[in-house]
Design a protein around this motif. Structure first.
Motif, PDB file in Angstrom:
ATOM      1  N   PHE A 249       0.042  40.386 -25.057  1.00 21.68           N
ATOM      2  CA  PHE A 249       0.043  40.041 -23.746  1.00 21.68           C
ATOM      3  C   PHE A 249      -0.844  40.700 -22.826  1.00 21.68           C
ATOM      4  CE2 PHE A 249       4.600  39.534 -25.593  1.00 21.68           C
ATOM      5  CZ  PHE A 249       4.892  38.228 -25.461  1.00 21.68           C
ATOM      6  N   GLU A 250      -1.474  40.277 -22.100  1.00 18.90           N
ATOM      7  CA  GLU A 250      -2.413  40.850 -21.204  1.00 18.90           C
ATOM      8  C   GLU A 250      -1.462  41.653 -19.977  1.00 18.90           C
ATOM      9  OE1 GLU A 250      -4.979  38.329 -19.007  1.00 18.90           O
ATOM     10  OE2 GLU A 250      -6.110  37.749 -21.036  1.00 18.90           O
ATOM     11  N   GLY A 251      -1.968  42.653 -19.486  1.00 16.25           N
ATOM     12  CA  GLY A 251      -1.138  43.430 -18.671  1.00 16.25           C
ATOM     13  C   GLY A 251      -0.602  42.939 -17.499  1.00 16.25           C
ATOM     14  N   LYS A 252      -1.333  41.855 -16.794  1.00 17.27           N
ATOM     15  CA  LYS A 252      -1.054  41.102 -15.690  1.00 17.27           C
ATOM     16  C   LYS A 252      -0.081  40.273 -15.806  1.00 17.27           C
ATOM     17  CE  LYS A 252      -4.985  38.030 -16.223  1.00 17.27           C
ATOM     18  NZ  LYS A 252      -6.299  37.604 -15.562  1.00 17.27           N
ATOM     19  N   VAL A 253       0.044  39.744 -17.080  1.00 14.42           N
ATOM     20  CA  VAL A 253       1.220  38.799 -17.429  1.00 14.42           C
ATOM     21  C   VAL A 253       2.451  39.569 -17.679  1.00 14.42           C
ATOM     22  CG1 VAL A 253       2.170  37.125 -19.279  1.00 14.42           C
ATOM     23  CG2 VAL A 253      -0.245  37.339 -18.813  1.00 14.42           C
ATOM     24  N   ILE A 254       2.596  40.702 -18.236  1.00 15.36           N
ATOM     25  CA  ILE A 254       3.481  41.822 -18.455  1.00 15.36           C
ATOM     26  C   ILE A 254       4.240  42.203 -16.861  1.00 15.36           C
ATOM     27  CG2 ILE A 254       4.517  43.658 -19.201  1.00 15.36           C
ATOM     28  CD1 ILE A 254       2.513  43.829 -21.516  1.00 15.36           C
ATOM     29  N   GLN A 255       3.133  42.237 -16.102  1.00 13.50           N
ATOM     30  CA  GLN A 255       3.539  42.448 -14.546  1.00 13.50           C
ATOM     31  C   GLN A 255       4.148  41.569 -13.901  1.00 13.50           C
ATOM     32  OE1 GLN A 255      -0.426  43.868 -13.287  1.00 13.50           O
ATOM     33  NE2 GLN A 255       0.040  45.994 -13.326  1.00 13.50           N
ATOM     34  N   LYS A 256       3.930  40.422 -14.218  1.00 10.18           N
ATOM     35  CA  LYS A 256       4.478  39.241 -13.489  1.00 10.18           C
ATOM     36  C   LYS A 256       5.805  38.945 -13.918  1.00 10.18           C
ATOM     37  CE  LYS A 256       1.434  37.480 -10.958  1.00 10.18           C
ATOM     38  NZ  LYS A 256       1.357  37.085  -9.446  1.00 10.18           N
ATOM     39  N   MET A 257       5.894  39.318 -15.314  1.00  9.89           N
ATOM     40  CA  MET A 257       7.282  38.867 -15.957  1.00  9.89           C
ATOM     41  C   MET A 257       8.211  40.437 -15.210  1.00  9.89           C
ATOM     42  SD  MET A 257       9.706  37.849 -17.580  1.00  9.89           S
ATOM     43  CE  MET A 257       9.235  36.515 -18.886  1.00  9.89           C
ATOM     44  N   GLU A 258       7.646  41.615 -15.148  1.00  8.93           N
ATOM     45  CA  GLU A 258       8.331  42.587 -14.448  1.00  8.93           C
ATOM     46  C   GLU A 258       8.845  42.121 -13.083  1.00  8.93           C
ATOM     47  OE1 GLU A 258       6.832  46.895 -16.197  1.00  8.93           O
ATOM     48  OE2 GLU A 258       5.604  45.800 -14.548  1.00  8.93           O
ATOM     49  N   LEU A 259       8.110  41.294 -12.393  1.00 11.30           N
ATOM     50  CA  LEU A 259       8.289  41.129 -11.134  1.00 11.30           C
ATOM     51  C   LEU A 259       9.386  40.037 -11.123  1.00 11.30           C
ATOM     52  CD1 LEU A 259       8.000  41.182  -7.865  1.00 11.30           C
ATOM     53  CD2 LEU A 259       5.691  39.297  -8.508  1.00 11.30           C
ATOM     54  N   LEU A 260       9.412  38.919 -12.029  1.00  8.01           N
ATOM     55  CA  LEU A 260      10.355  37.911 -12.055  1.00  8.01           C
ATOM     56  C   LEU A 260      11.677  38.720 -12.451  1.00  8.01           C
ATOM     57  CD1 LEU A 260      10.972  35.068 -11.871  1.00  8.01           C
ATOM     58  CD2 LEU A 260      10.359  35.016 -14.529  1.00  8.01           C
ATOM     59  N   VAL A 261      11.936  39.725 -13.259  1.00  8.94           N
ATOM     60  CA  VAL A 261      12.846  40.207 -13.585  1.00  8.94           C
ATOM     61  C   VAL A 261      13.496  40.915 -12.269  1.00  8.94           C
ATOM     62  CG1 VAL A 261      14.162  42.283 -14.604  1.00  8.94           C
ATOM     63  CG2 VAL A 261      12.634  40.807 -16.063  1.00  8.94           C
ATOM     64  N   LEU A 262      12.547  42.010 -11.695  1.00 10.19           N
ATOM     65  CA  LEU A 262      13.240  42.514 -10.465  1.00 10.19           C
ATOM     66  C   LEU A 262      13.922  41.570  -9.373  1.00 10.19           C
ATOM     67  CD1 LEU A 262       9.930  44.829  -9.863  1.00 10.19           C
ATOM     68  CD2 LEU A 262      12.269  45.702 -10.360  1.00 10.19           C
ATOM     69  N   THR A 263      12.951  40.371  -9.207  1.00  7.80           N
ATOM     70  CA  THR A 263      13.781  39.499  -8.151  1.00  7.80           C
ATOM     71  C   THR A 263      14.941  38.839  -8.870  1.00  7.80           C
ATOM     72  OG1 THR A 263      12.036  37.883  -9.010  1.00  7.80           O
ATOM     73  CG2 THR A 263      11.267  39.045  -7.157  1.00  7.80           C
ATOM     74  N   THR A 264      14.866  38.376 -10.117  1.00  5.26           N
ATOM     75  CA  THR A 264      16.217  37.794 -10.780  1.00  5.26           C
ATOM     76  C   THR A 264      17.280  38.837 -10.830  1.00  5.26           C
ATOM     77  OG1 THR A 264      14.890  36.617 -11.969  1.00  5.26           O
ATOM     78  CG2 THR A 264      16.946  36.683 -12.559  1.00  5.26           C
ATOM     79  N   LEU A 265      17.117  40.055 -10.629  1.00  5.88           N
ATOM     80  CA  LEU A 265      18.165  41.057 -10.536  1.00  5.88           C
ATOM     81  C   LEU A 265      18.126  41.680  -9.333  1.00  5.88           C
ATOM     82  CD1 LEU A 265      17.894  40.700 -13.784  1.00  5.88           C
ATOM     83  CD2 LEU A 265      17.960  43.321 -13.886  1.00  5.88           C
ATOM     84  N   GLU A 266      17.566  40.948  -8.386  1.00  4.93           N
ATOM     85  CA  GLU A 266      17.662  41.471  -6.904  1.00  4.93           C
ATOM     86  C   GLU A 266      17.387  42.672  -6.622  1.00  4.93           C
ATOM     87  OE1 GLU A 266      21.587  39.788  -5.867  1.00  4.93           O
ATOM     88  OE2 GLU A 266      20.798  37.678  -5.677  1.00  4.93           O
ATOM     89  N   TRP A 267      16.499  43.408  -7.445  1.00  8.93           N
ATOM     90  CA  TRP A 267      16.032  44.793  -7.388  1.00  8.93           C
ATOM     91  C   TRP A 267      16.904  45.742  -7.467  1.00  8.93           C
ATOM     92  CZ3 TRP A 267      11.042  46.147  -6.352  1.00  8.93           C
ATOM     93  CH2 TRP A 267       9.914  45.119  -6.174  1.00  8.93           C
ATOM     94  N   GLU A 268      18.198  45.270  -7.932  1.00  8.53           N
ATOM     95  CA  GLU A 268      19.187  46.281  -8.256  1.00  8.53           C
ATOM     96  C   GLU A 268      18.828  47.040  -9.666  1.00  8.53           C
ATOM     97  OE1 GLU A 268      23.052  44.120  -7.968  1.00  8.53           O
ATOM     98  OE2 GLU A 268      22.906  44.422  -5.524  1.00  8.53           O
ATOM     99  N   MET A 269      18.180  47.774  -9.656  1.00  9.70           N
ATOM    100  CA  MET A 269      17.716  48.462 -10.876  1.00  9.70           C
ATOM    101  C   MET A 269      18.340  49.708 -11.429  1.00  9.70           C
ATOM    102  SD  MET A 269      15.593  45.857 -11.470  1.00  9.70           S
ATOM    103  CE  MET A 269      15.031  46.467 -12.928  1.00  9.70           C
TER     104      MET A 269
END
Length: 312
Positions: free
Chosen positions: A148-168
Motif C-alpha cells: 500500500f502506498e503511504g497516501k492510501v494508508i493515510q486515507k484509511m486512517e482518516l476514514l477510521v478517525l471520522t468513523t470513530l468520530e475522533w474518539e481515539m
C-alpha cells in the motif's frame, strides 16, 4: 483526488485532520491519570465513560464466517507486527478495539482481504500514535501479501478517525488491571498475576468482539480467573463489593465473562493448538436489518496501490 485514494470513497480532505487535531489532543490529555482525583474516583470516571463509548452487545450485529476468519487474520498480523516494531501490548489491543468499533459502524464486502489488511494497518498505526513514544513511518508497517502506498494508508486512517468520530482515547481493560488486582488481593498479589491476567485478556480477544463487553468487566473477569478458577456467583459478588463502583459493574456480567474465559481456555487445551502470547516482554450471518444501520464501505479492486505483491 486520484483514483487510488478515491477507491476508499473517503470524501474528507486533509483539513479534517487539522480540524480534529485539537480534539484528539484533548482526549490524550484527558486520558492521563493526573486528574487531581483519587484512584477510586478516577476508576469511577472510566466506568461511566465506558457507557458513553458504547461498549455493549449488539444482538443484531453478528460477524459471518468470512469476517470471523478475516478478523482472526487481522489480529494475528497485528500481534506479529507489534512484536516486530517493539510496540506495547496495550497498543495491539487498542488497535483491535479500533478495528471492531469500525466494523460495528461500517461493513466491508465479503472476500475483500486486502481491505481488511489496509484497515489493520491503519488501526495499528493510529493506536501507535496514541500509545507509543516513537512511531515508525508508515512504510515500516510491513504486509507480506499486499503493498500500500503511504497516501492510501493515510486515507484509511482518516476514514477510521471520522468513523470513530475522533474518539481515539478509548478505554481498555489495561486501564483497570492494577486497580482490580490490588482490590481483589487482600495480601500482596502473586507476581505472575498481572502477566497471567494479560494472557487471558489476549486469549479472549481473538474470539470475542471487543465492543460486546465493557473493558472493566473484561479486566475484572480476567483478574478473577487468574486468581481463582473455581469461583461461585456469591464469591464473585463478594469480590466485586470491594470496588466502590461495584453498583456500576454488574456481578452477573463479570461472572458471565469469567465463565467465557474458562470455556475458551478449555477449548484451546482440547485443540492443543494454542500458542500462548508471551506478555513478559515489552457462523451466523449479519441480518439485513443490522446491515441497514451501518454505512457500507465499498472498495474498488482496481489500482496497484493495494494489489498483491508480485501482481502486475
Amino acid at each position: 483526488m486520484d483514483d487510488l485514494s478515491s477507491s476508499l470513497l473517503c470524501q474528507e480532505n486533509d483539513t479534517c485532520l487539522e480540524e480534529g487535531g485539537d480534539e484528539l489532543e484533548c482526549q490524550l490529555v484527558g486520558s492521563r491519570h493526573d486528574c487531581g482525583v483519587s484512584e477510586d474516583e478516577y476508576v469511577g470516571i472510566l466506568v461511566e465513560r465506558e457507557i458513553v463509548l458504547g461498549f455493549r452487545r449488539d444482538e443484531s450485529l453478528v460477524f459471518g464466517d468470512w469476517m470471523k476468519r478475516a478478523r482472526l487474520e487481522a489480529i494475528n498480523w497485528i500481534l506479529k507486527t507489534r512484536a516486530t516494531l517493539g510496540f506495547r501490548f496495550e497498543t495491539a489491543y487498542l488497535s483491535v478495539t479500533y478495528f471492531d468499533r469500525f466494523l460495528s459502524r461500517r461493513s466491508i464486502d465479503s472476500e475483500k482481504w486486502w481491505a481488511i489488511r489496509l484497515l489493520s494497518i491503519a488501526c495499528l498505526s493510529l493506536a501507535a500514535k496514541m500509545e507509543e513514544c516513537n512511531v515508525p513511518e508508515l512504510s515500516e508497517f510491513k504486509s507480506e501479501d499486499y503493498s500500500f502506498e503511504g497516501k492510501v494508508i493515510q486515507k484509511m486512517e482518516l476514514l477510521v478517525l471520522t468513523t470513530l468520530e475522533w474518539e481515539m482515547g478509548i478505554i481498555t481493560p489495561f486501564d483497570f488491571l492494577s486497580y482490580f488486582i490490588t482490590k481483589f488481593c487482600k495480601e500482596s498479589p502473586p507476581s505472575p498475576t498481572f502477566s497471567k491476567t494479560m494472557q487471558l485478556i489476549f486469549t479472549t480477544m481473538k474470539e470475542v468482539n471487543l465492543m460486546d463487553q465493557k473493558p472493566s468487566v473484561i479486566a475484572a473477569a480476567a483478574t478473577l480467573v487468574a486468581m481463582d478458577q473455581k469461583m461461585t456467583m456469591e464469591e464473585v459478588e463478594l469480590k466485586m463489593s470491594s470496588i466502590p463502583q461495584h453498583r456500576l459493574l454488574e456481578p452477573k456480567d463479570v461472572l458471565e465473562y469469567y465463565n467465557l474465559i474458562q470455556r475458551l481456555q478449555e477449548e484451546e487445551t482440547k485443540r492443543d493448538t494454542h500458542t500462548p502470547i508471551d506478555v513478559t516482554d515489552s457462523s451466523r450471518v449479519t441480518s439485513s436489518a443490522a446491515m441497514a444501520k451501518r454505512r457500507r464501505l465499498t472498495f474498488s479492486d482496481e489500482g496497484s496501490s493495494h494489489g498483491k505483491k508480485g501482481e502486475g
